[in-house]
Design a protein around this motif. Structure first.
Motif, PDB file in Angstrom:
ATOM      1  N   LEU A 133       0.647 -54.157  31.683  1.00  0.00           N
ATOM      2  CA  LEU A 133      -0.738 -54.051  32.145  1.00  0.00           C
ATOM      3  C   LEU A 133      -1.179 -55.350  32.808  1.00  0.00           C
ATOM      4  CD1 LEU A 133      -2.375 -52.221  29.097  1.00  0.00           C
ATOM      5  CD2 LEU A 133      -2.024 -51.278  31.391  1.00  0.00           C
ATOM      6  N   ARG A 134      -0.838 -56.464  32.183  1.00  0.00           N
ATOM      7  CA  ARG A 134      -1.208 -57.765  32.747  1.00  0.00           C
ATOM      8  C   ARG A 134      -0.507 -58.003  34.078  1.00  0.00           C
ATOM      9  NH1 ARG A 134      -0.981 -61.388  27.212  1.00  0.00           N
ATOM     10  NH2 ARG A 134      -2.924 -60.591  26.344  1.00  0.00           N
ATOM     11  N   GLU A 135       0.777 -57.659  34.133  1.00  0.00           N
ATOM     12  CA  GLU A 135       1.534 -57.853  35.377  1.00  0.00           C
ATOM     13  C   GLU A 135       0.975 -56.981  36.499  1.00  0.00           C
ATOM     14  OE1 GLU A 135       6.123 -57.309  36.830  1.00  0.00           O
ATOM     15  OE2 GLU A 135       5.781 -58.078  34.810  1.00  0.00           O
ATOM     16  N   ALA A 136       0.486 -55.794  36.130  1.00  0.00           N
ATOM     17  CA  ALA A 136      -0.089 -54.891  37.119  1.00  0.00           C
ATOM     18  C   ALA A 136      -1.501 -55.305  37.521  1.00  0.00           C
ATOM     19  CB  ALA A 136      -0.111 -53.467  36.570  1.00  0.00           C
ATOM     20  N   LYS A 178     -10.113 -57.312  34.143  1.00  0.00           N
ATOM     21  CA  LYS A 178     -10.462 -55.916  34.330  1.00  0.00           C
ATOM     22  C   LYS A 178     -10.505 -55.131  33.023  1.00  0.00           C
ATOM     23  CE  LYS A 178      -8.754 -55.755  39.030  1.00  0.00           C
ATOM     24  NZ  LYS A 178      -7.804 -55.193  39.953  1.00  0.00           N
ATOM     25  N   VAL A 179      -9.956 -55.688  31.945  1.00  0.00           N
ATOM     26  CA  VAL A 179      -9.982 -55.057  30.623  1.00  0.00           C
ATOM     27  C   VAL A 179     -10.426 -56.115  29.639  1.00  0.00           C
ATOM     28  CG1 VAL A 179      -8.617 -53.972  28.805  1.00  0.00           C
ATOM     29  CG2 VAL A 179      -8.106 -53.465  31.186  1.00  0.00           C
ATOM     30  N   ASP A 197     -10.002 -52.549  24.584  1.00  0.00           N
ATOM     31  CA  ASP A 197      -9.199 -53.737  24.860  1.00  0.00           C
ATOM     32  C   ASP A 197      -7.786 -53.302  25.253  1.00  0.00           C
ATOM     33  OD1 ASP A 197      -7.670 -53.271  22.547  1.00  0.00           O
ATOM     34  OD2 ASP A 197      -8.596 -54.873  21.414  1.00  0.00           O
ATOM     35  N   GLU A 198      -7.030 -54.243  25.789  1.00  0.00           N
ATOM     36  CA  GLU A 198      -5.710 -53.898  26.326  1.00  0.00           C
ATOM     37  C   GLU A 198      -4.753 -53.399  25.251  1.00  0.00           C
ATOM     38  OE1 GLU A 198      -4.420 -57.421  28.294  1.00  0.00           O
ATOM     39  OE2 GLU A 198      -4.273 -58.552  26.456  1.00  0.00           O
ATOM     40  N   TYR A 199      -4.931 -53.826  24.007  1.00  0.00           N
ATOM     41  CA  TYR A 199      -4.046 -53.366  22.936  1.00  0.00           C
ATOM     42  C   TYR A 199      -4.335 -51.915  22.577  1.00  0.00           C
ATOM     43  CZ  TYR A 199      -2.518 -58.144  22.644  1.00  0.00           C
ATOM     44  OH  TYR A 199      -1.991 -59.360  22.960  1.00  0.00           O
ATOM     45  N   LYS A 200      -5.602 -51.517  22.607  1.00  0.00           N
ATOM     46  CA  LYS A 200      -5.960 -50.122  22.359  1.00  0.00           C
ATOM     47  C   LYS A 200      -5.454 -49.246  23.499  1.00  0.00           C
ATOM     48  CE  LYS A 200      -7.773 -46.724  20.199  1.00  0.00           C
ATOM     49  NZ  LYS A 200      -7.029 -46.165  19.083  1.00  0.00           N
ATOM     50  N   ILE A 201      -5.600 -49.728  24.729  1.00  0.00           N
ATOM     51  CA  ILE A 201      -5.075 -48.988  25.879  1.00  0.00           C
ATOM     52  C   ILE A 201      -3.562 -48.816  25.747  1.00  0.00           C
ATOM     53  CG2 ILE A 201      -4.678 -49.089  28.381  1.00  0.00           C
ATOM     54  CD1 ILE A 201      -7.439 -50.501  28.558  1.00  0.00           C
ATOM     55  N   ALA A 202      -2.877 -49.888  25.351  1.00  0.00           N
ATOM     56  CA  ALA A 202      -1.420 -49.822  25.173  1.00  0.00           C
ATOM     57  C   ALA A 202      -1.049 -48.808  24.105  1.00  0.00           C
ATOM     58  CB  ALA A 202      -0.867 -51.202  24.820  1.00  0.00           C
ATOM     59  N   GLU A 203      -1.830 -48.742  23.033  1.00  0.00           N
ATOM     60  CA  GLU A 203      -1.542 -47.775  21.965  1.00  0.00           C
ATOM     61  C   GLU A 203      -1.747 -46.342  22.458  1.00  0.00           C
ATOM     62  OE1 GLU A 203      -2.470 -47.040  17.264  1.00  0.00           O
ATOM     63  OE2 GLU A 203      -3.331 -48.787  18.253  1.00  0.00           O
TER      64      GLU A 203
END
Length: 52
Positions: free
Chosen positions: A39-42, A50-51, A3-9
């Motif tokens: 990530l969302r803005e990109a 996409k995630v 998920d996007e939070y894991k990617i961010a970490e």
């Protein structure tokens, strides 16, 4: 799929490990929110589909 939070970490860990900055882990939640927003803005965050 991550998920996007894991990617961010993961991104934050690499910034701390390899970047020219020292991450203040007391502000981890702030950093994660900023990275997720980027990530969302990109167009690669959960809202883009996409995630998951």
């Amino acid at each position: 799929m991550l998920d996007e939070y894991k990617i961010a970490e993961i991104i934050l860990n690499k910034i701390d490990e390899k970047g020219p900055v020292n991450v203040d882990w007391n502000n981890k939640d702030w950093w994660i929110r900023i990275i997720v927003s980027a990530l969302r803005e990109a167009g690669i965050g959960a809202k883009s589909g996409k995630v998951k």
